[in-house]
Design a protein around this motif. Structure first.
Motif, PDB file in Angstrom:
ATOM      1  N   ILE A  95       0.835  -1.204   0.000  1.00 40.23           N
ATOM      2  CA  ILE A  95       0.000   0.000   0.000  1.00 40.23           C
ATOM      3  C   ILE A  95       0.869   1.254   0.000  1.00 40.23           C
ATOM      4  CG2 ILE A  95      -1.616   1.349   1.389  1.00 40.23           C
ATOM      5  CD1 ILE A  95      -2.844  -1.352   2.246  1.00 40.23           C
ATOM      6  N   PHE A  96       1.855   1.289   0.920  1.00 41.52           N
ATOM      7  CA  PHE A  96       2.665   2.504   1.013  1.00 41.52           C
ATOM      8  C   PHE A  96       3.616   2.621  -0.168  1.00 41.52           C
ATOM      9  CE2 PHE A  96       0.993   2.412   5.265  1.00 41.52           C
ATOM     10  CZ  PHE A  96       0.820   3.752   5.540  1.00 41.52           C
ATOM     11  N   GLY A  97       4.061   1.481  -0.705  1.00 48.28           N
ATOM     12  CA  GLY A  97       4.890   1.521  -1.902  1.00 48.28           C
ATOM     13  C   GLY A  97       4.123   2.124  -3.062  1.00 48.28           C
ATOM     14  N   MET A  98       2.844   1.758  -3.190  1.00 47.32           N
ATOM     15  CA  MET A  98       2.026   2.316  -4.265  1.00 47.32           C
ATOM     16  C   MET A  98       1.722   3.783  -4.020  1.00 47.32           C
ATOM     17  SD  MET A  98      -0.399  -0.873  -5.352  1.00 47.32           S
ATOM     18  CE  MET A  98      -1.538   0.118  -6.242  1.00 47.32           C
ATOM     19  N   PHE A 101       8.948  -2.268  -2.730  1.00 51.12           N
ATOM     20  CA  PHE A 101       7.852  -2.229  -3.706  1.00 51.12           C
ATOM     21  C   PHE A 101       7.986  -1.010  -4.613  1.00 51.12           C
ATOM     22  CE2 PHE A 101       5.517  -5.345  -1.127  1.00 51.12           C
ATOM     23  CZ  PHE A 101       5.017  -6.132  -2.140  1.00 51.12           C
ATOM     24  N   ARG A 102       8.326   0.118  -3.995  1.00 48.06           N
ATOM     25  CA  ARG A 102       8.481   1.334  -4.799  1.00 48.06           C
ATOM     26  C   ARG A 102       9.537   1.122  -5.875  1.00 48.06           C
ATOM     27  NH1 ARG A 102      12.019   5.476  -4.942  1.00 48.06           N
ATOM     28  NH2 ARG A 102      13.203   4.617  -3.195  1.00 48.06           N
ATOM     29  N   ALA A 103      10.690   0.572  -5.444  1.00 51.40           N
ATOM     30  CA  ALA A 103      11.762   0.347  -6.407  1.00 51.40           C
ATOM     31  C   ALA A 103      11.304  -0.615  -7.498  1.00 51.40           C
ATOM     32  CB  ALA A 103      12.996  -0.206  -5.697  1.00 51.40           C
ATOM     33  N   GLY A 104      10.570  -1.641  -7.080  1.00 54.95           N
ATOM     34  CA  GLY A 104      10.108  -2.634  -8.051  1.00 54.95           C
ATOM     35  C   GLY A 104       9.172  -2.019  -9.076  1.00 54.95           C
ATOM     36  N   ALA A 128       6.720  -6.435 -11.293  1.00 58.85           N
ATOM     37  CA  ALA A 128       7.553  -5.859 -10.240  1.00 58.85           C
ATOM     38  C   ALA A 128       7.908  -6.919  -9.212  1.00 58.85           C
ATOM     39  CB  ALA A 128       6.810  -4.705  -9.572  1.00 58.85           C
ATOM     40  N   ILE A 129       6.925  -7.750  -8.877  1.00 64.32           N
ATOM     41  CA  ILE A 129       7.173  -8.743  -7.828  1.00 64.32           C
ATOM     42  C   ILE A 129       8.244  -9.733  -8.263  1.00 64.32           C
ATOM     43  CG2 ILE A 129       6.091 -10.743  -6.738  1.00 64.32           C
ATOM     44  CD1 ILE A 129       3.638  -8.894  -6.304  1.00 64.32           C
ATOM     45  N   PRO A 169      15.020  -9.428  -2.932  1.00 62.40           N
ATOM     46  CA  PRO A 169      15.023  -8.619  -1.704  1.00 62.40           C
ATOM     47  C   PRO A 169      13.863  -8.935  -0.765  1.00 62.40           C
ATOM     48  CG  PRO A 169      14.546  -7.256  -3.634  1.00 62.40           C
ATOM     49  CD  PRO A 169      15.017  -8.575  -4.134  1.00 62.40           C
ATOM     50  N   LEU A 170      12.699  -9.300  -1.318  1.00 60.68           N
ATOM     51  CA  LEU A 170      11.582  -9.680  -0.441  1.00 60.68           C
ATOM     52  C   LEU A 170      11.954 -10.914   0.372  1.00 60.68           C
ATOM     53  CD1 LEU A 170       8.279  -9.270  -2.508  1.00 60.68           C
ATOM     54  CD2 LEU A 170       9.168  -7.803  -0.718  1.00 60.68           C
TER      55      LEU A 170
END
Lengths: 250, 671
Positions: free
Chosen positions: B467-470, B561-564, B595-596, B602-603
């Motif tokens: 959520i925060f990455g988006m 997530f942001r980077a992805g 992205a995933i 890293p995840l």
């Protein structure tokens, strides 16, 4: 080809400015253009002349600052559901932009199912028909990375066609391709033009422009400099700027 | 066009042997080889060194850590016991209770009806059940006896109109001279079932006629006094008896002559024995049972107390450990009650308010006072009341609580029980709780908690991070700034501090807030506590720990997530949008799946890191693997064993996660 004169894209005096730290770039400067249903328009012009920006304004991948664009009777500015307009306007990109995580078939069915809400069988049937049409019916289960550039672009065309668009926009569809693959894409586009699809094509392929397009537009510095039939524009351009440009690329 | 799609067929040479070796070398998972070699070397070192070997032997000697003794076992056995005496508690029509000895039962009908007599009171209800007809000797003088039973006994006391007769089983009855039909000097064998070493009755033997009437009643309960092989006697319910055999008691150990074998009954009853197997003797299993008993001692009885090391019986169990406790010198306990039965060996005392008579060994009794003086057990009116003092005793144990009235003492008597293998009907094992290298089962709970917390917190962190990455890439200024503030703040707070804040600051603060927020928070926390009660049986800070970990890791995952998302080419979202998909549809179907795949390594890295960071929930007193290890290390002083065990389990778990992440990466890899 486009004898019936029903305007389907009406661009009126649009301006588009990019604000950059170094100043304001006037990407589109009072551009007006009308495309009629069934018409094929090619746009040429030097790099940075605003051809792609104009094309992307038509399905609002870019916004514009002033003026108006009416697509199929719906004004873009203030349109409630831009996605509705986008489904009517198919777009083919220079770099194909196929979804790499999906097979060719899934690439073509995804939007049909998500946007058009078609049943799976229906979507697959449509996709297979279009793959047949663009000549890569045997590639439906492979991933985009396993295809050649020409095959990828044809798959991308099929993907756009699957939404049953009224208008197709082509943003330099062949410029990322190896020379031997250009024709296979142009053949598909020509076939499409013959079927009466309204097309706006940004391309320097003179052969295609001559053979398939009704009009050719030369743009420079965000303005439409010359608008003519392809034969006239390529053989005897009326403006100085067009003549200089064509002398460079031919 | 068709010609351009056919690919040229290249001729491929077979690989050279050098290539084969190189590829084989590359295909070996060297990291695993290195790990295995390291672990093996560590084990060889641990067992190879003499000191270490002694330590390991010492550890293996600890009963709670050895492999054989890892389980506390409940053996369900069938035991043969001697039925000493059987009796039934029967209810008559007037709902009165009578205890009837087996010998006095004339008839027993399993499905009978006890009907009310014609002159019964209105509230009399007919009863249904096991209908017992028995002899009643105490009859009112106006009733005609239904019959007469002839018994023999020894005349032990003779008054004018009352003669005391001691029967073979040690009971004493009072008869009138008229009832005696024959008296002669002689010897009467005693009942060796009741008392195996009883003395024969020698003296004036009387033959008595006892008149009786037949009474009927419904059996409420069947009791049997049974004797185990080791002499232990107890009363059981007859319904648990599986099987009764008729046997004869021989004369092997009976010191008196003459002796004849006497009939008796042997019953098979189920019994539970809980303990630890200490050895075997043929078909017998020797089980050490430790029965922790809590006894309450009257504080007035304590004569002297001193701290002591409570010695365990090394002969029974060489590995048993002495423990700190107290030794209490006690004066004898004073017992008073009604004397209901008196034998050569025992007194049976009915204390006020208790239904069953207590049995005391006469040898242990001093200072006996009877009221009225010289009364005997069968006196009815007034009943024979007795007060006596038991011989003083010494008790060792651990004091659990005490006040000036009483002391609650935990005593740990140990005994070895011999169980015949053939008698065992079921064996139930219970895993002991100690967590150590050679007892992985002991760590199970901790490992499970670690796994549960890891998966729960990581799932939540993924949602938060997504959520925060988006938000970060949404381009909406408000959301971008919210997300950035969250990431920057949380990333800067140590996870341990964050956990403590969530458990002790935010949770209680929210609940104490007035108004709707407080109400919602209270509801949420109540729900979480209820959930924990149902699933784990107890409330804890588990929910707070999971939330704290998730919020802490959410900040890191949001950045991932942001980077992805940002790494996906812009053309992808343009293509998706140009097909008419909304922003969220494009995210879901086009951007995130790609992205995933990119951010899986890293995840996975953070997944493994979180598994290790769950050890921080020990701050909140949650018994995860590390916390259990700490507790067990503190309790057993086996620091090496416990902590190496804990470390190995963490490594095994993270290895498993690594393999899982690799597997997922392989599964979603694009061609």
């Amino acid at each position: 080809m486009a004898e019936e004169k029903t305007p389907i894209i009406e661009i009126r005096h649009i301006h588009k400015r990019f604000h950059t730290p170094r100043g304001i770039v006037h990407a589109l400067n009072d551009v007006s253009l009308t495309v009629h249903a069934g018409e094929v328009v090619t746009i040429i012009g030097p790099s940075g002349s605003g051809k792609s920006t104009l094309l992307r304004c038509i399905n609002r991948l870019e916004t514009f600052d002033s003026g108006s664009i009416v697509v199929d009777g719906i004004p873009l500015r203030g349109a409630k559901n831009i996605n509705l307009i986008r489904t009517e306007v198919g777009m083919v990109f220079q770099s194909f932009n196929l979804f790499p995580h999906k097979t060719v078939l899934e690439n073509i069915t995804l939007a049909q199912r998500v946007v058009r809400k078609r049943k799976k069988d229906e979507a697959i049937e449509k996709a297979r028909y279009l793959l047949q049409k663009v000549g890569i019916a045997d590639k439906e289960d492979v991933y985009p990375s396993q295809l050649s550039g020409g095959q990828q672009q044809r798959a991308a065309i099929a993907r756009a066609l699957a939404m049953d668009p009224k208008i197709m926009l082509f943003d330099e569809p062949t410029s990322a391709l190896d020379p031997e693959m250009i024709n296979e894409v142009l053949d598909v586009m020509k076939a499409l033009a013959k079927e009466g699809m309204t097309m706006v094509v940004v391309s320097h392929e003179m052969g295609f422009a001559r053979a398939a397009s009704d009009r050719t537009i030369f743009m420079d510095a965000g303005q439409i400099v010359e608008e003519n039939t392809p034969d006239v524009l390529f053989d005897s351009p009326q403006t100085e700027r067009a003549r200089i440009f064509l002398s460079k690329i031919l | 066009m068709a010609s351009s799609t056919t690919e040229p067929l290249l001729e491929i040479d077979p690989p050279s042997w050098k290539d084969r070796v190189v590829f084989l070398y590359r295909s070996i998972p060297w990291w695993m080889v290195i790990l295995i070699i390291t672990l093996t070397a560590a084990l060889i070192y641990m067992f190879g060194d003499e000191d270490r070997r002694q330590t390991m032997a010492f550890l293996a000697d600890q009963p709670k850590l050895t492999t054989e003794n890892k389980f506390e076992v409940t053996y369900e056995v069938l035991e043969d016991v001697l039925i000493v005496q059987q009796s039934s508690l029967v209810l008559d029509v007037e709902n009165r209770r009578h205890t009837v000895l087996d010998d006095d039962i004339v008839e027993s009908i399993p499905e009978g009806i006890l009907t009310c007599p014609p002159d019964a009171p209105a509230d009399c209800v007919s009863r249904r059940g096991k209908l017992i007809t028995y002899r009643e000797y105490e009859i009112a003088s106006d009733l005609t006896p239904d019959g007469i039973l002839t018994v023999v006994g020894l005349i032990t006391d003779e008054q004018d109109n009352s003669i005391e007769i001691t029967l073979r089983d040690g009971r004493q009855i009072q008869v009138t001279p008229e009832q005696i039909t024959k008296r002669e000097n002689g010897e009467l064998a005693c009942d060796r079932v009741i008392n195996p070493l009883c003395e024969p009755l020698v003296g004036e033997i009387a033959t008595i006629e006892r008149p009786y009437i037949l009474e009927k009643g419904i059996e409420a309960r069947g009791d049997a006094l049974v004797r185990f092989d080791d002499g232990y006697e107890t009363t059981i319910r007859t319904q648990i008896i599986r099987n009764i055999d008729d046997i004869e008691i021989g004369c092997d150990e009976y010191p008196y002559e003459p002796c004849e074998p006497i009939p008796a009954k042997r019953a098979t009853i189920p019994d539970n024995i809980v303990g630890i197997e200490t050895g075997r003797d043929g078909d017998d299993i020797l089980v050490r049972t430790v029965e922790q008993q809590t006894i309450t001692i009257d504080a007035n009885r304590v004569l002297e107390r001193q701290p002591t090391i409570v010695q365990c019986d090394k002969e029974i169990d060489p590995h048993c450990q002495n423990f700190d406790g107290v030794r209490l010198e006690l004066s004898g306990e004073v017992i008073s009650g009604r004397l209901t039965q008196e034998t050569d060996v025992h007194y049976f005392i009915q204390q006020e308010g208790r239904s069953e008579a207590l049995r005391f060994v006469r040898r242990d009794i001093v200072n006996e006072v009877r009221t009225p003086p010289d009364c005997v057990d069968r006196d009815q009116n007034p009943p024979c009341m007795i007060t006596f003092t038991l011989i003083g005793e010494t008790i060792e144990g651990r004091i659990l609580s005490e006040d000036n009235k009483q002391i609650v003492l935990e005593i740990v008597p140990e005994r070895i029980v011999r169980i015949h293998e053939g008698d065992i009907t079921a064996v139930k094992r219970r895993v002991p709780a100690d967590c150590a290298l050679n007892n992985p089962r002991g760590c199970n709970e901790g490992i499970w908690l670690t796994i549960i917390v890891t998966f729960a917190a990581y799932s939540l962190a993924l949602v938060i991070g997504l959520i925060f990455g988006m938000f970060r890439v949404s381009g909406v200024t408000f959301l971008v700034n919210i997300a950035t503030a969250y990431v920057e703040f949380v990333r800067g707070v140590p996870l341990a501090v964050l956990l403590v804040i969530f458990a002790f600051v935010i949770g209680p603060r929210l609940r104490d807030t007035e108004g709707i927020i407080g109400d919602i928070a209270t509801e949420v926390y109540t729900g979480l506590d209820a959930f924990e009660r149902t699933v784990f049986g107890t409330e804890s800070l588990l929910a707070e720990a999971v939330i704290g970990l998730a919020v802490g890791y959410g900040a890191f995952l949001a950045e991932i997530f942001r980077a992805g998302i940002q790494s996906i080419h812009r053309g992808q979202i343009e293509a998706a949008r140009s097909l008419g998909m909304s922003y969220l549809q494009s995210m879901r179907h086009v951007i995130l799946p790609q992205a995933i795949r990119i951010i899986l390594p890293p995840l996975g890295n953070d997944f493994i890191a979180m598994l290790k960071d769950t050890s921080l929930i020990a701050f909140l007193a949650l018994p995860d693997l590390f916390q259990r290890g700490r507790a067990d290390a503190a309790a057993s002083y086996q620091v090496i064993d416990v902590y190496i065990g804990v470390a190995v389990y963490y490594v095994l778990m993270t290895l498993f996660l690594s393999l899982l992440v690799r597997y997922i990466e392989r599964r979603v890899r694009l061609p």
